[in-house]
Enzyme design. Structure first.
Site, short mmCIF file in Angstrom:
data_model
loop_
_atom_site.label_atom_id
_atom_site.label_comp_id
_atom_site.label_asym_id
_atom_site.label_seq_id
_atom_site.Cartn_x
_atom_site.Cartn_y
_atom_site.Cartn_z
N GLY A 170 -3.68 -4.72 -28.74
CA GLY A 170 -2.51 -3.89 -29.04
C GLY A 170 -2.86 -2.74 -29.97
O GLY A 170 -4.03 -2.53 -30.33
N ASP B 281 -5.48 -11.82 -26.05
CA ASP B 281 -4.31 -11.03 -25.66
C ASP B 281 -3.90 -11.43 -24.25
O ASP B 281 -4.76 -11.78 -23.43
CB ASP B 281 -4.63 -9.53 -25.70
N LEU C 287 -4.69 -22.90 -28.17
CA LEU C 287 -5.99 -22.26 -27.97
C LEU C 287 -7.01 -23.04 -28.78
O LEU C 287 -6.76 -23.39 -29.94
CB LEU C 287 -5.92 -20.80 -28.45
N TYR D 161 13.54 -10.65 -32.12
CA TYR D 161 12.36 -10.23 -32.91
C TYR D 161 12.59 -10.52 -34.40
O TYR D 161 11.77 -11.17 -35.05
CB TYR D 161 12.11 -8.75 -32.68
#
Length: 313
Positions: free
Chosen positions: A14, A35, A65, A147
């Site tokens: 990003g 990403d 992950l 958000y």
């Protein structure tokens, strides 16, 4: 046994993430960029791919992950209203599930982790400028709440892990940041104005343009991010990260018209829902703890950004 520091950057392709990856490579770190390329561009990291210390993993952090690293910078999340409102449920999942997964990884490895929070946690502030002690004025069910509240929940998670598990966390509240590699169509005010100006289109100002914003150049922000992460492990934040010099939106539009030599005129449009009337950080803590203050003047930073955007025309 590896001697270099191995750093995981989520959202690494990003706007902010690519600059952070670049800076960490300059410091001789090994960098794993994670990403899912939902809003980011591979072009942002193309120039880093030949570096043998740089690795890219396509992964959505709403799923666990498993990697071995020494530090984590959690930057993954759509950050412009156009992008985070496109799929609000996924935005909340990225903020919350993503934070849980990255905190779980940091806990397993017993390593420091940075959370890219946002000035949006202050909502439409009733205190100006905003100190870290201000709790905010947020609409929990508004269009921006996926958000705003997602990031507020992530902050809660980070501090809960710190208190419950003794994890070394760092929470940085990032204010408006601009510079090369911004998405040209992300709907943010700097990229909007520059693209409209260089294309000769009307420059869209919402309301009467009297609302204020403070704009931090990306290099200055990354510098603070590194200092915050590397120093004073007893201080977890939250830490305001941004430029304390504010401008009205109308002033910014006029400045960009002048810098570009554009013939664009200003078009006034109705204010969007929950658009904050003022936003600028109190950076007293950043200055006192890290001797940090922005070095890049707005004109200088806008010229660098303009040079980048010119290639899209």
């Amino acid at each position: 046994m590896h001697l270099r520091k191995r750093v995981l950057v989520t959202g690494g392709s990003g706007f902010l993430g690519s600059h952070l990856c670049e800076r960490l490579l300059q410091e001789d770190c090994e960098v794993i960029c994670v990403d899912n390329f939902f809003t980011s561009s591979k072009q942002n990291i193309e120039h880093l791919l030949p570096n043998p210390r740089f690795e890219v993993i396509r992964h959505d952090i709403t799923f666990p992950l498993y990697v071995e690293v020494d530090e984590i910078y959690n930057l993954a999340c759509p950050a412009s209203p156009i992008h985070y409102q496109f799929d609000p449920v996924q935005t909340i999942k990225t903020c919350v599930h993503g934070a849980i997964n990255m905190l779980g990884l940091a806990k397993r490895l017993r390593i420091p982790i940075f959370q890219a929070s946002t000035s949006e946690v202050y909502g439409d502030p009733e205190v100006h400028p905003q100190p870290e002690s201000y709790w905010g004025n947020v609409n929990p069910i508004g269009y921006r709440s996926c958000y705003d509240e997602g990031k507020r929940c992530a902050e809660s998670l980070f501090f809960a892990y710190q208190r419950q598990h003794g994890l070394a966390v760092k929470v940085g509240r990032i204010f408006n940041t601009y510079g090369p590699r911004m998405h040209p169509n992300d709907g943010r005010v700097v990229s909007n104005f520059i693209m409209q100006a260089i294309q000769g289109k009307p420059i869209t100002v919402y309301g009467d343009g009297s609302q204020t914003r403070a704009f931090c150049y990306v290099d200055d922000l990354i510098e603070l991010m590194i200092r915050f992460m590397r120093n004073d492990h007893n201080f977890c934040g939250p830490l305001n990260m941004g430029n304390p010099n504010d401008f009205t939106i109308l002033e910014l539009a006029q400045k960009i018209i002048k810098l570009t030599g554009s013939r664009s005129h200003i078009s006034f449009e109705p204010l969007p829902n929950d658009d904050p009337s003022q936003r600028k950080p109190d950076i007293a803590i950043a200055y006192s703890k890290y001797k940090w203050e922005p070095q890049t003047q707005l004109n200088e930073g806008l010229l660098q950004t303009l040079n980048y955007f010119n290639k899209f025309i």
